[in-house]
Design a protein around this motif. Structure first.
Motif, PDB file in Angstrom:
ATOM      1  N   ASP A 119       0.805  -1.211   0.000  1.00  0.00           N
ATOM      2  CA  ASP A 119       0.000   0.000   0.000  1.00  0.00           C
ATOM      3  C   ASP A 119       0.846   1.273   0.000  1.00  0.00           C
ATOM      4  O   ASP A 119       0.563   2.192  -0.776  1.00  0.00           O
ATOM      5  N   PRO A 120       1.865   1.399   0.848  1.00  0.00           N
ATOM      6  CA  PRO A 120       2.701   2.602   0.776  1.00  0.00           C
ATOM      7  C   PRO A 120       3.397   2.776  -0.572  1.00  0.00           C
ATOM      8  O   PRO A 120       3.633   3.902  -1.011  1.00  0.00           O
ATOM      9  N   LYS A 121       3.719   1.674  -1.253  1.00  0.00           N
ATOM     10  CA  LYS A 121       4.317   1.781  -2.587  1.00  0.00           C
ATOM     11  C   LYS A 121       3.351   2.462  -3.555  1.00  0.00           C
ATOM     12  O   LYS A 121       3.765   3.241  -4.416  1.00  0.00           O
ATOM     13  N   ILE A 122       2.063   2.141  -3.423  1.00  0.00           N
ATOM     14  CA  ILE A 122       1.057   2.758  -4.282  1.00  0.00           C
ATOM     15  C   ILE A 122       1.009   4.261  -4.018  1.00  0.00           C
ATOM     16  O   ILE A 122       0.972   5.075  -4.939  1.00  0.00           O
ATOM     17  N   VAL A 123       1.004   4.626  -2.732  1.00  0.00           N
ATOM     18  CA  VAL A 123       0.969   6.036  -2.355  1.00  0.00           C
ATOM     19  C   VAL A 123       2.197   6.761  -2.891  1.00  0.00           C
ATOM     20  O   VAL A 123       2.096   7.860  -3.461  1.00  0.00           O
ATOM     21  N   GLU A 124       3.358   6.160  -2.722  1.00  0.00           N
ATOM     22  CA  GLU A 124       4.602   6.754  -3.212  1.00  0.00           C
ATOM     23  C   GLU A 124       4.539   6.979  -4.719  1.00  0.00           C
ATOM     24  O   GLU A 124       4.874   8.068  -5.216  1.00  0.00           O
ATOM     25  N   ALA A 125       4.078   5.961  -5.463  1.00  0.00           N
ATOM     26  CA  ALA A 125       3.995   6.085  -6.921  1.00  0.00           C
ATOM     27  C   ALA A 125       2.994   7.155  -7.330  1.00  0.00           C
ATOM     28  O   ALA A 125       3.227   7.914  -8.279  1.00  0.00           O
ATOM     29  N   ALA A 126       1.864   7.236  -6.611  1.00  0.00           N
ATOM     30  CA  ALA A 126       0.838   8.216  -6.950  1.00  0.00           C
ATOM     31  C   ALA A 126       1.343   9.634  -6.755  1.00  0.00           C
ATOM     32  O   ALA A 126       1.127  10.512  -7.607  1.00  0.00           O
ATOM     33  N   PHE A 127       2.025   9.888  -5.650  1.00  0.00           N
ATOM     34  CA  PHE A 127       2.557  11.220  -5.404  1.00  0.00           C
ATOM     35  C   PHE A 127       3.687  11.564  -6.375  1.00  0.00           C
ATOM     36  O   PHE A 127       3.756  12.691  -6.884  1.00  0.00           O
ATOM     37  N   LYS A 128       4.553  10.614  -6.663  1.00  0.00           N
ATOM     38  CA  LYS A 128       5.664  10.867  -7.587  1.00  0.00           C
ATOM     39  C   LYS A 128       5.171  11.184  -8.992  1.00  0.00           C
ATOM     40  O   LYS A 128       5.765  11.997  -9.698  1.00  0.00           O
ATOM     41  N   ASN A 129       4.084  10.508  -9.402  1.00  0.00           N
ATOM     42  CA  ASN A 129       3.586  10.664 -10.768  1.00  0.00           C
ATOM     43  C   ASN A 129       2.392  11.604 -10.876  1.00  0.00           C
ATOM     44  O   ASN A 129       1.836  11.766 -11.962  1.00  0.00           O
ATOM     45  N   ASP A 130       1.992  12.192  -9.745  1.00  0.00           N
ATOM     46  CA  ASP A 130       0.867  13.140  -9.717  1.00  0.00           C
ATOM     47  C   ASP A 130      -0.402  12.508 -10.276  1.00  0.00           C
ATOM     48  O   ASP A 130      -1.071  13.057 -11.152  1.00  0.00           O
ATOM     49  N   VAL A 131      -0.732  11.328  -9.759  1.00  0.00           N
ATOM     50  CA  VAL A 131      -1.925  10.595 -10.173  1.00  0.00           C
ATOM     51  C   VAL A 131      -2.879  10.484  -8.981  1.00  0.00           C
ATOM     52  O   VAL A 131      -2.477  10.037  -7.907  1.00  0.00           O
ATOM     53  N   CYS A 132      -4.120  10.885  -9.176  1.00  0.00           N
ATOM     54  CA  CYS A 132      -5.136  10.739  -8.135  1.00  0.00           C
ATOM     55  C   CYS A 132      -5.767   9.348  -8.229  1.00  0.00           C
ATOM     56  O   CYS A 132      -5.849   8.759  -9.308  1.00  0.00           O
ATOM     57  N   LEU A 133      -6.225   8.830  -7.095  1.00  0.00           N
ATOM     58  CA  LEU A 133      -6.805   7.488  -7.045  1.00  0.00           C
ATOM     59  C   LEU A 133      -8.253   7.547  -6.569  1.00  0.00           C
ATOM     60  O   LEU A 133      -8.548   8.134  -5.519  1.00  0.00           O
ATOM     61  N   VAL A 134      -9.139   6.935  -7.350  1.00  0.00           N
ATOM     62  CA  VAL A 134     -10.551   6.803  -6.987  1.00  0.00           C
ATOM     63  C   VAL A 134     -10.916   5.328  -7.009  1.00  0.00           C
ATOM     64  O   VAL A 134     -10.494   4.589  -7.916  1.00  0.00           O
ATOM     65  N   ALA A 135     -11.678   4.879  -6.031  1.00  0.00           N
ATOM     66  CA  ALA A 135     -12.120   3.483  -5.978  1.00  0.00           C
ATOM     67  C   ALA A 135     -13.621   3.402  -6.226  1.00  0.00           C
ATOM     68  O   ALA A 135     -14.400   4.168  -5.656  1.00  0.00           O
ATOM     69  N   CYS A 136     -14.016   2.478  -7.109  1.00  0.00           N
ATOM     70  CA  CYS A 136     -15.429   2.149  -7.343  1.00  0.00           C
ATOM     71  C   CYS A 136     -15.571   0.658  -7.089  1.00  0.00           C
ATOM     72  O   CYS A 136     -15.408  -0.152  -8.007  1.00  0.00           O
ATOM     73  N   HIS A 137     -15.883   0.294  -5.864  1.00  0.00           N
ATOM     74  CA  HIS A 137     -15.864  -1.110  -5.460  1.00  0.00           C
ATOM     75  C   HIS A 137     -17.292  -1.655  -5.387  1.00  0.00           C
ATOM     76  O   HIS A 137     -17.884  -2.010  -6.407  1.00  0.00           O
ATOM     77  N   THR A 138     -17.870  -1.726  -4.187  1.00  0.00           N
ATOM     78  CA  THR A 138     -19.208  -2.304  -4.071  1.00  0.00           C
ATOM     79  C   THR A 138     -20.268  -1.435  -4.738  1.00  0.00           C
ATOM     80  O   THR A 138     -21.347  -1.940  -5.084  1.00  0.00           O
ATOM     81  N   ASN A 139     -19.984  -0.159  -4.938  1.00  0.00           N
ATOM     82  CA  ASN A 139     -20.917   0.669  -5.703  1.00  0.00           C
ATOM     83  C   ASN A 139     -20.975   0.222  -7.166  1.00  0.00           C
ATOM     84  O   ASN A 139     -22.042   0.224  -7.786  1.00  0.00           O
ATOM     85  N   PHE A 140     -19.825  -0.218  -7.730  1.00  0.00           N
ATOM     86  CA  PHE A 140     -19.840  -0.732  -9.098  1.00  0.00           C
ATOM     87  C   PHE A 140     -20.352  -2.170  -9.140  1.00  0.00           C
ATOM     88  O   PHE A 140     -20.967  -2.581 -10.132  1.00  0.00           O
ATOM     89  N   ASP A 141     -20.140  -2.932  -8.084  1.00  0.00           N
ATOM     90  CA  ASP A 141     -20.723  -4.278  -8.012  1.00  0.00           C
ATOM     91  C   ASP A 141     -22.240  -4.214  -8.174  1.00  0.00           C
ATOM     92  O   ASP A 141     -22.842  -5.042  -8.858  1.00  0.00           O
ATOM     93  N   SER A 142     -22.876  -3.236  -7.513  1.00  0.00           N
ATOM     94  CA  SER A 142     -24.342  -3.153  -7.456  1.00  0.00           C
ATOM     95  C   SER A 142     -24.954  -2.270  -8.529  1.00  0.00           C
ATOM     96  O   SER A 142     -26.178  -2.211  -8.645  1.00  0.00           O
ATOM     97  N   ALA A 143     -24.121  -1.583  -9.296  1.00  0.00           N
ATOM     98  CA  ALA A 143     -24.632  -0.588 -10.240  1.00  0.00           C
ATOM     99  C   ALA A 143     -25.354  -1.213 -11.426  1.00  0.00           C
ATOM    100  O   ALA A 143     -25.137  -2.381 -11.766  1.00  0.00           O
ATOM    101  N   ARG A 144     -26.193  -0.431 -12.064  1.00  0.00           N
ATOM    102  CA  ARG A 144     -26.751  -0.806 -13.359  1.00  0.00           C
ATOM    103  C   ARG A 144     -25.593  -0.891 -14.358  1.00  0.00           C
ATOM    104  O   ARG A 144     -24.819   0.057 -14.500  1.00  0.00           O
TER     105      ARG A 144
END
Length: 272
Positions: free
Chosen positions: A84-109
């Motif tokens: 998990d910290p590796k993901i954070v490090e990569a996101a900050f270094k590359n200026d990439v924002c992270l959004v999660a669509c988990h159970t909301n996408f499971d249940s979505a139309r």
């Protein structure tokens, strides 16, 4: 559109995967980054990983949307030798924002469960668990299929879902309905009105859960968790491109994962 701020993208994402459908224990929405960050391109992947972040950055994407959330459990520290910290490090270094669509996408139309039901050819498909609001489809799905053996139907579904393999617990009955739950199915099969003549396809069931389901009259098709959920994300990516007007890149990292894995039969394994 040349670029949108993350705060402008969140409502557009919500139209496809309403955040109000997320389970109370889940970690959906913006997980890392800034609401005022400008995004000129979007990447979509099943899992958050440093590699996914780097691939998003190489494609000029300031936003990475993943199905599984990063930093699901609380972090005691941010030492970057762990996942998990590796993901954070990569996101900050590359200026990439992270959004999660988990159970909301499971249940979505058009989300994981409804899309898998459509791809499998289920007729009159309905959810095993109704959605929290009328904006969703619900968790799991069940519908009718042509009458056939569990083996024949499982083979057909594996082809339609682009699975590299599966494990079948054949209950021995001719099947005329298929039930499913994308990802971890748990006890959702118990919500079936009657359990005879059903093939239940899901992932991550424990051994004794499989035996219990078979004892109740089901046949059980155990799939790879990631492979089940990956295909619906490709359709989500297409819909997101139309919705936002931005370039959207689907990162099929499950395909690269397959290259590192091999299915082996028991005889080959023992002889080696």
């Amino acid at each position: 559109m040349s670029a949108l701020k993350v705060r402008e993208l969140i409502p557009l994402i919500d139209e496809l995967a309403p955040f109000e459908l997320a389970e109370s224990w889940d970690r959906c929405g913006l997980r890392l980054g800034r609401y005022d960050a400008l995004v000129g391109g979007i990447a979509v992947a099943l899992d958050p990983s440093a590699e996914a972040v780097r691939q998003a950055a190489r494609r000029g994407c300031g936003l990475l949307i993943t199905h599984h959330p990063p930093m699901f459990a609380p972090q005691e520290d941010m030492i970057c030798d762990r996942c998990d910290p590796k993901i954070v490090e990569a996101a900050f270094k590359n200026d990439v924002c992270l959004v999660a669509c988990h159970t909301n996408f499971d249940s979505a139309r058009g989300g994981v469960n409804e899309k898998l039901a459509q791809l499998a050819g289920l007729r009159d498909a309905r959810p095993l668990e109704p959605p929290a609001t009328e904006r969703g489809f619900g968790m799991g799905a069940v519908g009718t299929v042509r009458s056939a053996s569990a083996e024949e139907l499982a083979r057909d579904i594996a082809r339609k879902w682009n699975l590299s393999g599966y494990r079948l617990y054949d209950g021995g009955s001719t099947v005329d309905r298929v039930a499913l739950c994308g990802g971890s199915g748990g006890d959702l099969w118990k919500k079936l009105e009657r359990t005879g003549s059903v093939l239940y396809a899901t992932a991550d069931l424990r051994y004794h859960e499989c035996l219990e389901a078979v004892d109740a009259g089901l046949s059980v098709m155990l799939c790879d968790h990631g492979e089940m959920e990956n295909l619906p994300l490709s359709y989500f990516s297409e819909a997101l491109a139309q919705k936002t007007g931005l370039p959207v890149h689907f990162l099929d990292l499950v395909a690269s994962k397959r290259c590192r894995e091999r299915w082996c039969d028991a005889e080959r394994h023992v002889s080696d």
